[in-house]
Motif scaffolding. Structure first.
Motif, PDB file in Angstrom:
ATOM      1  N   ASP A 208     -11.214 -22.317  13.335  1.00 25.37           N
ATOM      2  CA  ASP A 208     -11.886 -23.216  12.398  1.00 25.37           C
ATOM      3  C   ASP A 208     -11.341 -24.634  12.557  1.00 25.37           C
ATOM      4  OD1 ASP A 208      -9.478 -21.846  11.061  1.00 25.37           O
ATOM      5  OD2 ASP A 208      -9.795 -23.605   9.799  1.00 25.37           O
ATOM      6  N   VAL A 209     -12.223 -25.583  12.324  1.00 24.41           N
ATOM      7  CA  VAL A 209     -11.848 -26.994  12.347  1.00 24.41           C
ATOM      8  C   VAL A 209     -12.401 -27.630  11.077  1.00 24.41           C
ATOM      9  CG1 VAL A 209     -12.083 -29.199  13.545  1.00 24.41           C
ATOM     10  CG2 VAL A 209     -11.848 -27.086  14.868  1.00 24.41           C
ATOM     11  N   ASP A 210     -11.535 -28.229  10.293  1.00 23.37           N
ATOM     12  CA  ASP A 210     -11.922 -28.833   9.014  1.00 23.37           C
ATOM     13  C   ASP A 210     -12.654 -27.824   8.126  1.00 23.37           C
ATOM     14  OD1 ASP A 210     -10.853 -31.290   9.843  1.00 23.37           O
ATOM     15  OD2 ASP A 210     -12.736 -31.876  10.796  1.00 23.37           O
ATOM     16  N   GLY A 211     -12.164 -26.594   8.149  1.00 25.69           N
ATOM     17  CA  GLY A 211     -12.721 -25.569   7.282  1.00 25.69           C
ATOM     18  C   GLY A 211     -13.990 -24.917   7.772  1.00 25.69           C
ATOM     19  N   VAL A 212     -14.455 -25.295   8.961  1.00 31.02           N
ATOM     20  CA  VAL A 212     -15.689 -24.728   9.518  1.00 31.02           C
ATOM     21  C   VAL A 212     -15.346 -23.885  10.749  1.00 31.02           C
ATOM     22  CG1 VAL A 212     -17.950 -25.233  10.506  1.00 31.02           C
ATOM     23  CG2 VAL A 212     -17.020 -26.695   8.704  1.00 31.02           C
ATOM     24  N   ILE A 213     -15.781 -22.620  10.751  1.00 30.89           N
ATOM     25  CA  ILE A 213     -15.540 -21.754  11.901  1.00 30.89           C
ATOM     26  C   ILE A 213     -16.485 -22.146  13.032  1.00 30.89           C
ATOM     27  CG2 ILE A 213     -15.709 -19.394  12.771  1.00 30.89           C
ATOM     28  CD1 ILE A 213     -14.783 -18.415  10.058  1.00 30.89           C
ATOM     29  N   LEU A 214     -15.910 -22.537  14.163  1.00 31.00           N
ATOM     30  CA  LEU A 214     -16.701 -23.021  15.292  1.00 31.00           C
ATOM     31  C   LEU A 214     -16.692 -22.068  16.480  1.00 31.00           C
ATOM     32  CD1 LEU A 214     -15.728 -26.810  15.381  1.00 31.00           C
ATOM     33  CD2 LEU A 214     -17.737 -25.751  14.339  1.00 31.00           C
ATOM     34  N   ALA A 215     -15.604 -21.326  16.657  1.00 28.82           N
ATOM     35  CA  ALA A 215     -15.466 -20.507  17.860  1.00 28.82           C
ATOM     36  C   ALA A 215     -14.560 -19.325  17.560  1.00 28.82           C
ATOM     37  CB  ALA A 215     -14.900 -21.351  19.003  1.00 28.82           C
ATOM     38  N   GLY A 216     -14.425 -18.470  18.564  1.00 30.79           N
ATOM     39  CA  GLY A 216     -13.536 -17.328  18.429  1.00 30.79           C
ATOM     40  C   GLY A 216     -12.915 -16.996  19.767  1.00 30.79           C
ATOM     41  N   MET A 217     -11.824 -16.238  19.735  1.00 30.01           N
ATOM     42  CA  MET A 217     -11.187 -15.804  20.979  1.00 30.01           C
ATOM     43  C   MET A 217     -10.612 -14.415  20.786  1.00 30.01           C
ATOM     44  SD  MET A 217      -7.708 -18.081  21.053  1.00 30.01           S
ATOM     45  CE  MET A 217      -6.795 -18.377  19.533  1.00 30.01           C
ATOM     46  N   LYS A 242      -4.537 -20.519  18.737  1.00 33.19           N
ATOM     47  CA  LYS A 242      -5.496 -21.037  17.762  1.00 33.19           C
ATOM     48  C   LYS A 242      -5.127 -22.453  17.327  1.00 33.19           C
ATOM     49  CE  LYS A 242      -7.496 -19.756  13.273  1.00 33.19           C
ATOM     50  NZ  LYS A 242      -7.639 -18.623  12.318  1.00 33.19           N
ATOM     51  N   VAL A 243      -3.847 -22.673  17.077  1.00 34.34           N
ATOM     52  CA  VAL A 243      -3.385 -24.007  16.678  1.00 34.34           C
ATOM     53  C   VAL A 243      -3.670 -25.014  17.786  1.00 34.34           C
ATOM     54  CG1 VAL A 243      -1.347 -25.391  16.143  1.00 34.34           C
ATOM     55  CG2 VAL A 243      -1.618 -23.126  15.121  1.00 34.34           C
ATOM     56  N   GLN A 244      -3.391 -24.644  19.016  1.00 34.02           N
ATOM     57  CA  GLN A 244      -3.607 -25.559  20.138  1.00 34.02           C
ATOM     58  C   GLN A 244      -5.093 -25.839  20.359  1.00 34.02           C
ATOM     59  OE1 GLN A 244      -1.104 -24.748  23.723  1.00 34.02           O
ATOM     60  NE2 GLN A 244      -0.428 -22.949  22.570  1.00 34.02           N
ATOM     61  N   ILE A 249     -10.219 -29.181  19.976  1.00 38.52           N
ATOM     62  CA  ILE A 249     -11.580 -29.390  19.456  1.00 38.52           C
ATOM     63  C   ILE A 249     -11.606 -30.567  18.490  1.00 38.52           C
ATOM     64  CG2 ILE A 249     -13.461 -28.372  18.122  1.00 38.52           C
ATOM     65  CD1 ILE A 249     -12.627 -25.640  19.203  1.00 38.52           C
ATOM     66  N   SER A 250     -10.576 -30.674  17.642  1.00 37.20           N
ATOM     67  CA  SER A 250     -10.529 -31.782  16.675  1.00 37.20           C
ATOM     68  C   SER A 250     -10.526 -33.134  17.374  1.00 37.20           C
ATOM     69  CB  SER A 250      -9.282 -31.655  15.793  1.00 37.20           C
ATOM     70  OG  SER A 250      -9.339 -30.507  14.993  1.00 37.20           O
ATOM     71  N   GLU A 251      -9.787 -33.216  18.483  1.00 38.41           N
ATOM     72  CA  GLU A 251      -9.701 -34.481  19.212  1.00 38.41           C
ATOM     73  C   GLU A 251     -11.025 -34.861  19.857  1.00 38.41           C
ATOM     74  OE1 GLU A 251      -6.525 -33.770  21.913  1.00 38.41           O
ATOM     75  OE2 GLU A 251      -4.938 -34.114  20.420  1.00 38.41           O
ATOM     76  N   HIS A 252     -11.900 -33.865  20.095  1.00 38.75           N
ATOM     77  CA  HIS A 252     -13.196 -34.116  20.733  1.00 38.75           C
ATOM     78  C   HIS A 252     -14.346 -33.675  19.827  1.00 38.75           C
ATOM     79  CE1 HIS A 252     -11.187 -35.012  24.535  1.00 38.75           C
ATOM     80  NE2 HIS A 252     -10.498 -33.891  24.396  1.00 38.75           N
TER      81      HIS A 252
END
Length: 263
Positions: A208-217, A242-244, A249-252
């Motif tokens: 998740d990024v900013d509280g929104v789930i975008l992807a999974g692994m 996940k942290v990395q 994703i946040s940076e882009h």
């Protein structure tokens, strides 16, 4: 745009999707029959697509194949702003530590779309590759992605109440899916036990990024190499990755083009 133009656009997309589903080739007659398009209308479309290299035509076999333009522009999607290349680096680091296969992907409709597969150091190879799709409910990280939706939303997404089996182990009902999703929301991890591929177990998590789930692994492991001790290690490594990946994703974030809303 006129109704005719919309119909033509839809036909072109239908042709590309159908041919892509037949890597061993498909004839004009089969395309015409499957899409219910008269050959007289179909021929100029496939001729143009072939000229632009979105399709490839083998004259000897009289069959159409996916063309190089799909590969070229598909790779522009895959390599967008090097986001996935950076994510590959994160997954490679995990792959080196455990010698098991990792997957990264997103929801595409009700399927998961595999964007990255990392198995460079894996002792055993599993089948799914980037670009492949599977029903989300049948995969570890697919269930992690579905966990963002409430039970009521899941019931709307799967109104029939039953789920098409991929293997004999695939969960069969929406009620069972909702039960698993509730546990995923509580723990942050999801699992697959031979539900999309016989003999393979997965542990997975969403990103998740900013509280929104975008992807999974996920980490995919042959059943005989899976244990409670290794599962604990997998979870630790997934959380670190996940942290990395969240940071990447946040940076882009403005260039992230891979996720869509279902509801």
């Amino acid at each position: 745009m006129t109704e005719s133009t919309h119909r033509t656009t839809a036909r072109i997309l239908d042709i590309l999707e159908l041919v892509a589903e037949h890597p061993t080739g498909i004839t004009l007659a089969d395309i015409s029959r499957r899409l219910d398009i008269p050959k007289s209308s179909l021929h100029p479309l496939v001729t143009t697509l072939s000229a632009r290299r979105y399709l490839s035509y083998n004259h000897r076999e009289e069959q159409y194949y996916a063309g190089e333009s799909l590969f070229v522009y598909g790779n522009k999607f895959i390599n967008n702003v090097d986001i996935l290349e950076q994510i590959r680096g994160v997954l490679l680091s995990v792959n080196q530590k455990i010698n098991e296969t990792l997957y990264f992907g997103v929801l595409s409709g009700l399927d998961v779309l595999y964007l990255v597969k990392m198995d460079l150091f894996s002792q055993f190879r599993v089948m799914s590759n980037p670009g492949n799709k599977l029903p989300a409910y049948s995969t570890g990280y697919g269930k992690a992605l579905l966990s963002q939706y409430s039970p009521e939303q899941i019931e709307r997404l799967y109104p029939e109440g039953t789920l098409k089996p991929i293997t004999e182990h695939t969960i069969k009902t929406v009620a069972e899916l909702n039960s698993q999703l509730s546990e995923i929301r509580r723990t942050g991890f999801s699992y697959e036990k031979g539900e999309s591929t016989d003999g393979i177990q997965c542990v997975a998590t969403s990103i998740d990024v900013d509280g929104v789930i975008l992807a999974g692994m996920s980490i995919a492991v042959p059943e005989f190499r899976y244990s409670s001790e290794r599962e604990a290690l997998f979870k630790e490594l997934l959380l670190d990755a996940k942290v990395q990946i969240r940071r990447i994703i946040s940076e882009h974030r403005n260039h992230w083009i891979y996720s869509g809303e279902l509801l």
